[in-house]
Design a protein around this motif. Structure first.
Motif, short mmCIF file in Angstrom:
data_model
loop_
_atom_site.label_atom_id
_atom_site.label_comp_id
_atom_site.label_asym_id
_atom_site.label_seq_id
_atom_site.Cartn_x
_atom_site.Cartn_y
_atom_site.Cartn_z
N UNK A 86 0.78 -1.27 0.00
CA UNK A 86 0.06 -0.08 0.02
C UNK A 86 0.89 1.33 -0.02
N UNK A 91 -2.77 1.52 -4.91
CA UNK A 91 -3.39 2.72 -4.67
C UNK A 91 -4.82 2.58 -4.08
N UNK A 92 -5.55 1.37 -4.44
CA UNK A 92 -6.91 1.17 -4.20
C UNK A 92 -6.89 -0.29 -3.77
N UNK A 93 -7.45 -0.72 -2.57
CA UNK A 93 -7.52 -2.10 -2.05
C UNK A 93 -9.07 -2.34 -1.59
N UNK A 94 -9.76 -3.09 -2.32
CA UNK A 94 -10.88 -3.48 -1.98
C UNK A 94 -10.89 -4.84 -1.34
N UNK A 95 -11.67 -5.03 0.01
CA UNK A 95 -11.30 -6.26 0.86
C UNK A 95 -12.94 -6.97 0.88
N UNK A 113 -15.54 -3.45 -8.32
CA UNK A 113 -15.50 -2.11 -7.58
C UNK A 113 -15.72 -0.87 -8.57
N UNK A 116 -12.45 4.56 -10.38
CA UNK A 116 -11.96 5.67 -9.29
C UNK A 116 -11.74 6.88 -10.02
N UNK A 121 -4.15 10.07 -7.45
CA UNK A 121 -3.33 9.21 -6.62
C UNK A 121 -4.17 8.94 -5.20
N UNK A 122 -3.50 8.06 -4.15
CA UNK A 122 -4.22 7.90 -2.97
C UNK A 122 -4.42 8.79 -2.11
#
Lengths: 122, 220
Positions: A86, A91-95, A113, A116, A121-122
């Motif tokens: 991370x 940049x994106x983590x869906x859990x 998902x 975005x 950026x995050x």
């Protein structure tokens, strides 16, 4: 003038091969959580990033280590295992984090998902 | 004050002559990302310190005024250039909201910043922000114009519950954006807080909704 102006935007196609980050995520989750099921989905192709990028992921983890833990703690556990990733480009983590019992009772369908939409950026 | 438009070379030259900071956004109608940058500039204009510094913002059509674009080597849009006394002092190429925010703040507050205003400690500021409303969302963009699909979906879910909430756009404040990730030990946005406590991101809110626990969580 028109031809020298450009917007940094490149179309992306889905890569069928497994990238190095994807493999690392899979291995880390499986070993750290003794997971009975792990699915790592690279959703980067849905976003405004170069072809083959490994920036947006969805992970499905089924582990009895989640038993008795509220959602926020399960997510914190996963975030923590993938801390390095991370911080270095993901940049994106869906859990989706479920116990084996919950997984058996669920329809096992994981929806994708949302896009975005930006290069911020995050 | 608002973001004005410079329509001619003459107006542009007059505009950037100011001894206080002027910020020119080189844009084109057809580039969506320029709208995002304009939005960032509008947000910056709302900051009292920036208003006090007399910083001015303008949009320049990079194609119509190609003479200026060539002079300042603007070869892509959006590009934001900062001027003082007619001289370029800094620039940001591309829709990099964080950089634009940081550079405008640095250059506008450079001299005009009040000397005796003790900077509020970041931690206190974050605490105050997450407690600003019972239900507080830290997101990319505003509730009316979310800048990310995850944030947009979260807003749609919240609007569906009828619960009142407040939002903070982390794209307009790099300090909060980075600081809150550490403070709450949560690496991504959006983040939803109820009574100052982190509930989670979009995945958790969706799952609470599916389990029928969302209303109770928000109204805790």
């Amino acid at each position: 003038m028109n031809n020298i102006l450009q917007v940094c935007f490149s179309a992306v196609r889905r890569m069928s091969t497994t990238g190095p980050v994807e493999s690392t995520i899979f291995n880390k989750l499986q070993s750290a959580l003794s997971a009975s099921h792990v699915n790592v989905i690279n959703e980067s192709y849905m976003h405004n990033v170069p072809k083959g990028a490994e920036t947006h992921f969805k992970v499905v983890v089924v582990s009895d280590k989640f038993d008795g833990l509220p959602l926020i703690k399960r997510h914190r556990l996963v975030n923590d295992i993938l801390k390095e990733e991370l911080q270095t480009g993901v940049h994106a983590l869906s859990i989706v984090a479920k116990t084996p019992k919950q997984w058996e009772e669920s329809d096992k369908i994981v929806e994708s998902s949302p896009n975005c939409k930006g290069g911020f950026g995050k | 004050m608002s973001v004005s438009t410079v329509e001619s070379v003459e107006k542009f030259v007059n505009f950037i002559k100011s001894p206080t900071l002027t910020v020119v956004h080189f844009a084109a109608d057809w580039a969506d990302q320029c709208g995002q940058v304009t939005e960032v500039l509008r947000e910056l204009l709302k900051i009292p310190e920036i208003q006090a510094s007399k910083t001015q913002f303008a949009i320049c059509d990079a194609e119509n005024l190609s003479e200026i674009s060539l002079q300042y080597k603007v070869d892509s849009v959006p590009t934001v250039i900062l001027f003082k006394n007619g001289e370029q002092v800094d620039r940001v190429d591309g829709a990099d909201a964080a950089q634009i925010t940081a550079k405008v703040k640095t250059h506008s507050l450079g001299k005009a910043a009040p000397v005796n205003a003790a900077p509020q400690k970041l931690e206190d500021r974050l605490k105050a922000l997450i407690n600003r409303h019972n239900v507080m969302v830290f997101m990319k963009g505003s509730r009316d114009a979310p800048r990310c699909g995850f944030s947009r979906t979260l807003i749609q879910i919240l609007n569906g519950t009828g619960v009142s909430y407040d939002t903070f756009d982390i794209l307009t404040d790099e300090e909060v954006r980075q600081g809150l990730k550490e403070y709450s030990d949560w690496p991504t946005y959006p983040q939803l807080y109820v009574k100052g406590e982190l509930i989670g991101g979009l995945d958790i809110i969706k799952e609470l909704q599916t389990n029928g626990e969302l209303d109770a969580t928000l109204k805790a």
